[in-house]
Design an enzyme around this catalytic site. Structure first.
Site, PDB file in Angstrom:
ATOM      1  N   CYS A  46      -8.327   1.274  -4.692  1.00 23.04           N
ATOM      2  CA  CYS A  46      -7.843   2.273  -3.316  1.00 23.04           C
ATOM      3  C   CYS A  46      -6.450   3.240  -3.327  1.00 23.04           C
ATOM      4  O   CYS A  46      -6.561   3.663  -2.906  1.00 23.04           O
ATOM      5  CB  CYS A  46      -7.118   1.021  -2.329  1.00 23.04           C
ATOM      6  SG  CYS A  46      -7.558  -0.238  -1.883  1.00 23.04           S
ATOM      7  N   HIS A  66      -2.849   4.443   2.394  1.00 20.56           N
ATOM      8  CA  HIS A  66      -4.120   3.265   1.984  1.00 20.56           C
ATOM      9  C   HIS A  66      -3.969   2.725   3.547  1.00 20.56           C
ATOM     10  O   HIS A  66      -3.101   2.525   3.659  1.00 20.56           O
ATOM     11  CB  HIS A  66      -4.109   2.786   1.099  1.00 20.56           C
ATOM     12  CG  HIS A  66      -5.101   2.043   0.716  1.00 20.56           C
ATOM     13  ND1 HIS A  66      -6.268   2.409   1.527  1.00 20.56           N
ATOM     14  CD2 HIS A  66      -4.720   0.630   0.650  1.00 20.56           C
ATOM     15  CE1 HIS A  66      -7.449   0.885   1.063  1.00 20.56           C
ATOM     16  NE2 HIS A  66      -6.336  -0.047   0.553  1.00 20.56           N
ATOM     17  N   ASN A  97      -9.838  -2.606   5.692  1.00 19.52           N
ATOM     18  CA  ASN A  97      -9.161  -1.734   4.630  1.00 19.52           C
ATOM     19  C   ASN A  97     -10.981  -0.914   3.801  1.00 19.52           C
ATOM     20  O   ASN A  97     -11.595  -1.536   3.585  1.00 19.52           O
ATOM     21  CB  ASN A  97      -8.365  -2.914   3.463  1.00 19.52           C
ATOM     22  CG  ASN A  97      -8.842  -1.939   2.464  1.00 19.52           C
ATOM     23  OD1 ASN A  97      -8.947  -1.265   1.710  1.00 19.52           O
ATOM     24  ND2 ASN A  97      -7.461  -3.207   1.603  1.00 19.52           N
TER      25      ASN A  97
END
Ligand code: ACO
Length: 322
Positions: free
Chosen positions: A112, A249, A279
């Site tokens: 990420c 993020h 996500n």
């Protein structure tokens, strides 16, 4: 002095939307649990397009939008943990599809934090004065490595990609960065490739999916992200009043709430779209930036901080001036 500017942003997500309600038909979960714990309402999942396609579609839009000739691109970097192949890299597939015949190309793996890491690499190439036009992508098809029978993980992730064209600018651009890794923590791992050959005597069982200790990752993120943002402020002498947006993020809205509280700043300073995409690992920051650009939220002179965190463990932040 040469600075590195982000001169265009684009993104591409697959069309298919899967709601929390849809997921409640395949695992024992419900919209209330997912929404209240993560802020996620929907995610886009691939019906067959792979990671390279997200980058290629994004790249085409970037070249069209800026009127850039494909042959003028010097370098292509793709941040991903879900490439189409072990080799060729996604970036080489993008080079071929876009016709960037003069570009060199490589992928990086930092989960990420991948987009922040990739911008940092591109920045050094451009600052050196040797390269002028760099395409940077963050793209994932996480649905390939999610165990769709594990409710602890499958409700969290989505597919998609985003990217940026980076070029030299005289003022602003990438101003400061703060990058880290801590390889001794395995709270989040994905698709373990084990050794299997005719001389291998140690038989280990691989696991092809993501495994996550959600609590540990939650605690890690809420600890390191405020620190990293503060480090950027310390390095540059700015305060949060000088920063228009923080673009984190997009893992979980509760993580972002706690980060805002720890930084003693209003949640409105954070750009949040986790509700729509879940996500998407390396793709989440470029998708968010592309959306912000589309909405006209990034104006000349605005300063923003992007901040990524995830598997590795890796984390890092960057201050960018528009
Ligand atoms: N639906 C319903 N119940 C569920 C689900 C689900 N989808 N998933 C877990 N549960 C249950 C658990 O089994 C547990 O039940 P039990 O108490 O009977 O054992 C209960 O819900 C509570 O589980 P917890 O893990 O304690 O829930 P928590 O409040 O910690 O929330 C979550 C879990 C959302 C995963 C949270 O820990 C989190 O957000 N962590 C960070 C995850 C993350 O962001 N990871 C990615 C970052 S890095 C990257 O992007 C690659």
């Amino acid at each position: 002095m040469i600075n590195t500017g982000i001169t265009a942003l684009e993104s591409y997500v697959p069309e298919q939307i899967v709601t929390n309600e849809d997921l409640s038909h395949i695992v024992d979960t419900n919209d209330e649990w997912i929404s209240s714990r993560t802020g996620i309402k929907r995610r886009h999942l691939s019906t067959g397009e792979n990671t390279s396609q997200f980058c290629i579609n994004t790249g085409k839009k970037l070249l069209d939008k800026t009127g850039t000739n494909a042959e003028d691109i010097d370098l292509i970097i793709v941040a991903t943990i879900t490439p189409d192949y072990a080799t060729p890299s996604v970036s080489c597939q993008v080079q071929k599809a876009l016709g960037c015949t003069n570009a060199f190309a490589f992928d990086i793996s930092a989960a990420c934090s991948g987009f922040v890491y990739s911008l940092s690499i591109a920045d050094k190439y451009i600052r050196s004065g040797l390269y002028q036009k760099v395409l940077v992508f963050g793209a994932e098809t996480l649905s390939k490595i999610v165990n769709w029978t594990d409710r602890n993980t499958c409700v969290l992730f989505g597919d998609g990609g985003g990217g940026a064209l980076l070029e030299p600018v005289e003022k602003g651009g990438i101003v400061a960065e703060d990058l880290h890794a801590r390889g001794d923590d395995e709270a989040l791992t994905g698709r373990h490739h084990v050794v299997e050959n005719m001389v291998c005597t140690h038989i280990e069982k691989g696991y092809p999916y993501l495994i996550m200790d959600g609590r540990a990752i939650f605690n890690f993120a809420t600890k390191v992200v405020p620190k990293s943002v503060n480090k950027i402020l310390e390095k540059t002498g700015f305060t949060l009043d000088d920063i228009k947006y923080i673009v984190p993020h997009q893992a979980n809205s509760r993580i972002i709430d706690i980060v805002a509280r720890k930084l003693k700043t209003d949640i409105d300073k954070f750009y949040i779209n986790v509700e729509e995409y879940g996500n998407t690992s390396a793709a989440s920051i470029p998708i968010a930036l592309s959306e912000m650009s589309e909405k006209g939220l990034l104006k000349k002179g605005d300063r923003i901080i992007i901040t990524g965190f995830g598997a590795g463990l890796t984390w890092g932040s960057m201050l960018i001036e528009w």
